[in-house]
Each structure stands twice: as C-alpha cells, then as structure tokens.
Design a protein around this motif. Structure first.
Motif, PDB file in Angstrom:
ATOM      1  N   ALA A 146       0.657  -1.239   0.009  1.00  0.00           N
ATOM      2  CA  ALA A 146       0.088   0.064  -0.013  1.00  0.00           C
ATOM      3  C   ALA A 146       0.852   1.321   0.007  1.00  0.00           C
ATOM      4  O   ALA A 146       2.116   1.102   0.134  1.00  0.00           O
ATOM      5  CB  ALA A 146      -0.840  -0.241   1.227  1.00  0.00           C
ATOM      6  N   GLY A 147       0.153   2.427  -0.001  1.00  0.00           N
ATOM      7  CA  GLY A 147       0.870   3.783  -0.060  1.00  0.00           C
ATOM      8  C   GLY A 147       0.125   4.644  -0.394  1.00  0.00           C
ATOM      9  O   GLY A 147      -1.092   4.656  -0.300  1.00  0.00           O
ATOM     10  N   GLY A 148       0.617   5.974  -0.825  1.00  0.00           N
ATOM     11  CA  GLY A 148      -0.311   7.129  -1.111  1.00  0.00           C
ATOM     12  C   GLY A 148       0.418   8.399  -0.844  1.00  0.00           C
ATOM     13  O   GLY A 148       1.688   8.446  -0.138  1.00  0.00           O
TER      14      GLY A 148
ATOM     15  N   ARG B 268      -1.652  -2.051   7.989  1.00  0.00           N
ATOM     16  CA  ARG B 268      -1.119  -3.058   8.438  1.00  0.00           C
ATOM     17  C   ARG B 268      -0.307  -3.622   7.275  1.00  0.00           C
ATOM     18  O   ARG B 268       0.717  -4.402   7.584  1.00  0.00           O
ATOM     19  CB  ARG B 268      -2.022  -4.304   8.854  1.00  0.00           C
ATOM     20  CG  ARG B 268      -2.754  -3.778  10.077  1.00  0.00           C
ATOM     21  CD  ARG B 268      -3.558  -5.183  10.430  1.00  0.00           C
ATOM     22  NE  ARG B 268      -4.494  -4.546  11.718  1.00  0.00           N
ATOM     23  CZ  ARG B 268      -5.084  -5.590  12.506  1.00  0.00           C
ATOM     24  NH1 ARG B 268      -5.178  -7.070  12.169  1.00  0.00           N
ATOM     25  NH2 ARG B 268      -5.710  -5.232  13.366  1.00  0.00           N
ATOM     26  N   LEU B 269      -0.635  -3.375   6.076  1.00  0.00           N
ATOM     27  CA  LEU B 269       0.336  -3.597   4.860  1.00  0.00           C
ATOM     28  C   LEU B 269       1.332  -2.675   4.854  1.00  0.00           C
ATOM     29  O   LEU B 269       1.444  -1.682   5.415  1.00  0.00           O
ATOM     30  CB  LEU B 269      -0.590  -3.506   3.425  1.00  0.00           C
ATOM     31  CG  LEU B 269      -1.897  -4.464   3.328  1.00  0.00           C
ATOM     32  CD1 LEU B 269      -2.639  -4.153   2.156  1.00  0.00           C
ATOM     33  CD2 LEU B 269      -1.367  -5.862   3.402  1.00  0.00           C
ATOM     34  N   PRO B 270       2.383  -2.965   4.294  1.00  0.00           N
ATOM     35  CA  PRO B 270       3.532  -2.300   4.000  1.00  0.00           C
ATOM     36  C   PRO B 270       3.218  -1.155   3.384  1.00  0.00           C
ATOM     37  O   PRO B 270       2.603  -0.965   2.324  1.00  0.00           O
ATOM     38  CB  PRO B 270       4.502  -3.053   3.284  1.00  0.00           C
ATOM     39  CG  PRO B 270       4.339  -4.569   3.605  1.00  0.00           C
ATOM     40  CD  PRO B 270       2.988  -4.630   3.886  1.00  0.00           C
ATOM     41  N   TYR B 271       3.497   0.335   4.049  1.00  0.00           N
ATOM     42  CA  TYR B 271       3.009   1.387   3.540  1.00  0.00           C
ATOM     43  C   TYR B 271       3.921   2.377   2.934  1.00  0.00           C
ATOM     44  O   TYR B 271       4.885   2.501   3.911  1.00  0.00           O
ATOM     45  CB  TYR B 271       2.087   2.075   4.766  1.00  0.00           C
ATOM     46  CG  TYR B 271       1.138   3.547   3.878  1.00  0.00           C
ATOM     47  CD1 TYR B 271      -0.014   3.123   3.430  1.00  0.00           C
ATOM     48  CD2 TYR B 271       2.019   4.631   3.900  1.00  0.00           C
ATOM     49  CE1 TYR B 271      -0.841   4.309   2.879  1.00  0.00           C
ATOM     50  CE2 TYR B 271       1.076   5.646   3.519  1.00  0.00           C
ATOM     51  CZ  TYR B 271      -0.199   5.685   2.946  1.00  0.00           C
ATOM     52  OH  TYR B 271      -0.797   6.390   2.607  1.00  0.00           O
TER      53      TYR B 271
ATOM     54  N   TYR C 299      -4.563   7.426  -1.019  1.00  0.00           N
ATOM     55  CA  TYR C 299      -4.370   6.337  -0.411  1.00  0.00           C
ATOM     56  C   TYR C 299      -4.515   5.117  -1.618  1.00  0.00           C
ATOM     57  O   TYR C 299      -5.507   5.474  -2.362  1.00  0.00           O
ATOM     58  CB  TYR C 299      -5.288   5.820   0.692  1.00  0.00           C
ATOM     59  CG  TYR C 299      -5.370   6.489   1.870  1.00  0.00           C
ATOM     60  CD1 TYR C 299      -4.123   6.723   2.733  1.00  0.00           C
ATOM     61  CD2 TYR C 299      -6.443   7.384   2.456  1.00  0.00           C
ATOM     62  CE1 TYR C 299      -4.102   7.434   3.874  1.00  0.00           C
ATOM     63  CE2 TYR C 299      -6.329   8.133   3.543  1.00  0.00           C
ATOM     64  CZ  TYR C 299      -5.059   8.075   4.240  1.00  0.00           C
ATOM     65  OH  TYR C 299      -4.978   8.943   5.402  1.00  0.00           O
ATOM     66  N   VAL C 300      -3.746   4.145  -1.604  1.00  0.00           N
ATOM     67  CA  VAL C 300      -3.722   3.387  -2.700  1.00  0.00           C
ATOM     68  C   VAL C 300      -3.365   1.966  -2.140  1.00  0.00           C
ATOM     69  O   VAL C 300      -2.483   1.932  -0.892  1.00  0.00           O
ATOM     70  CB  VAL C 300      -2.917   3.415  -3.930  1.00  0.00           C
ATOM     71  CG1 VAL C 300      -3.190   4.880  -4.595  1.00  0.00           C
ATOM     72  CG2 VAL C 300      -1.286   3.404  -3.506  1.00  0.00           C
ATOM     73  N   ILE C 301      -3.898   0.941  -2.683  1.00  0.00           N
ATOM     74  CA  ILE C 301      -3.546  -0.560  -2.265  1.00  0.00           C
ATOM     75  C   ILE C 301      -3.274  -1.214  -3.504  1.00  0.00           C
ATOM     76  O   ILE C 301      -4.127  -1.408  -4.496  1.00  0.00           O
ATOM     77  CB  ILE C 301      -4.659  -1.268  -1.504  1.00  0.00           C
ATOM     78  CG1 ILE C 301      -4.828  -0.694  -0.172  1.00  0.00           C
ATOM     79  CG2 ILE C 301      -4.363  -2.819  -1.298  1.00  0.00           C
ATOM     80  CD1 ILE C 301      -6.024  -1.004   0.799  1.00  0.00           C
ATOM     81  N   ALA C 302      -2.185  -1.739  -3.729  1.00  0.00           N
ATOM     82  CA  ALA C 302      -1.894  -2.472  -5.067  1.00  0.00           C
ATOM     83  C   ALA C 302      -2.549  -4.128  -5.168  1.00  0.00           C
ATOM     84  O   ALA C 302      -2.634  -4.592  -3.991  1.00  0.00           O
ATOM     85  CB  ALA C 302      -0.264  -2.700  -5.288  1.00  0.00           C
TER      86      ALA C 302
ATOM     87  N   LEU D 284      -6.844  -4.740   6.567  1.00  0.00           N
ATOM     88  CA  LEU D 284      -6.299  -5.875   5.803  1.00  0.00           C
ATOM     89  C   LEU D 284      -4.923  -6.067   6.465  1.00  0.00           C
ATOM     90  O   LEU D 284      -3.666  -5.516   6.575  1.00  0.00           O
ATOM     91  CB  LEU D 284      -5.854  -5.368   4.297  1.00  0.00           C
ATOM     92  CG  LEU D 284      -7.229  -5.096   3.601  1.00  0.00           C
ATOM     93  CD1 LEU D 284      -6.859  -4.654   2.267  1.00  0.00           C
ATOM     94  CD2 LEU D 284      -8.200  -6.482   3.591  1.00  0.00           C
ATOM     95  N   ASP D 285      -4.986  -7.492   6.782  1.00  0.00           N
ATOM     96  CA  ASP D 285      -3.445  -7.863   7.686  1.00  0.00           C
ATOM     97  C   ASP D 285      -2.763  -9.036   6.833  1.00  0.00           C
ATOM     98  O   ASP D 285      -3.256  -9.893   6.385  1.00  0.00           O
ATOM     99  CB  ASP D 285      -4.209  -8.381   8.921  1.00  0.00           C
ATOM    100  CG  ASP D 285      -2.957  -9.124   9.870  1.00  0.00           C
ATOM    101  OD1 ASP D 285      -2.147  -8.879   9.514  1.00  0.00           O
ATOM    102  OD2 ASP D 285      -3.576  -9.169  10.888  1.00  0.00           O
TER     103      ASP D 285
END
Length: 249
Positions: free
Chosen positions: A139-141, A149-152, A174-177, A231-232
């Motif tokens: 994830a990121g943004g 919880r996901l690497p950001y 915010y984004v989740i790949a 999301l874990d």
C-alpha cells in the motif's frame, strides 16, 4: 518494508490513471391464500411457506467454483468486488472475514471499476478491470500512513497530475496495489511488469472520483482508510473481482 516521507528518484511509472507513461493504467412477494399464491396448500387450505435457499457460509457468496478454487486456503480476508455488468463501471465491494470455517460479511461499500467494464484478458489501455483473484500485498499514497497493516510507502510521487480534472487530484491519496502483473513486496508504483507492458499494470484500489477508472477499483476515502487498517498480511488478504455474471461461473 515501511518507508515514510520517501521521494524516490525518477517518475512514478505505470500506475493508475493513464497519463502518457507516468500513472498509466491506473463485480417474489410472499404468497397468501388466493389463487395466485405460490407454495403447497396446507391441511386447512393455507399455503406452506417455501424455505429460503441455504447459504453455504464456507464459500464467498455469488462466486462460482472457477474463482472460488483460486482463493488460497490460507486467506482469511477477501474483498469481493461485484460489478453490475460486463460493460458497467458500477460495482459493490464487500469485505468478508473468515471465522473458523465460515465467511462473515464485515463491511460493504459502493465502488467503481474500469469505465468500460470488465475483461478476463486485460490489456494496456482497454479501460476494463481484470477479472480474477489477486493478492493484496502493498500500500501507499500521498498522505501519511493512517495505520496500515500492509507495508505502506508515503510519497509525493503518487500525486495525480494537476493537468487532470480537479475531481481526480486526490485519487491516489491512499492506494492498495492489486497484485496483477506486478512484483509483490515493492511499492505500488514500482513499474516492473512480469507479463510485459502490453498486459497492463498499475491496477490499484484507490479513492473514488465519482465515475469509472482506467482499470482500477475506487472507493470512498473512509472505505480506503478502513481497508488499510483492517487488511492484515498475516491473514493473506485477496481481492476477488469481476462482473456478477462472470464471478458466478
């Protein structure tokens, strides 16, 4: 690996949106006793109610064997994206969480997918979201980590170009790949495409701007914040996505 405030060298390539090379790409009334009533007449002339179909809670609802088999046995979080139609940009996203051997509906949100709908054979620029089951790993943004919880990865390089309509400027706050044609374990805007550029890439969950996307799935800011916090990686989350008819096959 979590990085905060990093601004990587070079341009953020191959991500949602479709701006040249940068940001390119981005599922009857109850009867009475009258003559039209359905059901079996009882001993006193009434109508016996027909039992509702049994719901199999060991499966994700309205997902057929073809895709059900592709959900890893280790997954305990599934985001199902139900597209309204093959050529529709409207969809509903539902988060299911596994408890023991059964799936429970946790939350649901309105969503959008590719502006031209869905495809089982996604290609760069077709404006359709890929049908399938994909892991969710990174994830990121633009905005700071909200407690993901996901690497950001936080970076200004996610910023949507201001040449775009103003309604799109916050798409990538915010984004989740979605792990379609990408290398897991890298920031969402990593340009590597193992299947080749022609198969598209940069397919994300991101903020909604009120209409269809280039290929991504978009939801409200509150929905994205919820997913980032829920999301874990230890629950091996995946997304199951497609138009409703295709999902049921």
């Amino acid at each position: 690996m979590r990085t905060n405030g990093a601004v990587r060298t070079g341009l953020a390539a191959m991500v949602c949106g479709a701006v040249a090379v940068t940001l390119s790409a981005c599922g009857g009334p109850e009867g009475g006793s009258g003559s039209g009533a359905k059901g079996r007449a009882g001993a006193r002339g009434g109508v016996a109610r027909t039992s509702a179909p049994t719901v199999d809670l060991t499966r994700i609802p309205d997902v057929g064997d073809r895709l059900q088999r592709r959900i890893p046995s280790t997954s305990r979080q599934v985001l199902a994206v139900y597209g309204e139609g093959k050529d529709s940009a409207d969809s509903t996203a539902v988060l299911y969480t596994k408890s023991g051997a059964t799936w429970e509906k946790t939350r649901s949100w309105t969503a959008h997918n590719g502006k031209k709908g869905w495809t089982a054979d996604h290609h760069e620029g077709d404006k359709r979201s890929p049908v399938g089951v994909f892991t969710l790993s990174d994830a990121g943004g633009v905005l700071d980590d909200p407690g993901a919880r996901l690497p950001y990865t936080q970076s200004e390089t996610f910023q949507a170009p201001h040449e775009w309509a103003k309604s799109h400027w916050h798409d990538f706050d915010y984004v989740i790949a979605i792990d379609y044609n990408r290398l897991k374990g890298n920031p969402p805007d990593d340009p590597t495409r193992p299947l080749g550029d022609e198969k598209g890439g940069g397919i994300w969950l991101h903020l909604d701007h009120g209409s269809g996307t280039s290929a991504c799935v978009s939801m409200s800011k509150s929905a994205m914040e919820y997913l980032l916090r829920a999301l874990d990686p230890e629950q091996h989350p995946v997304v199951v996505m497609g138009d409703k008819a295709d999902l049921k096959v």
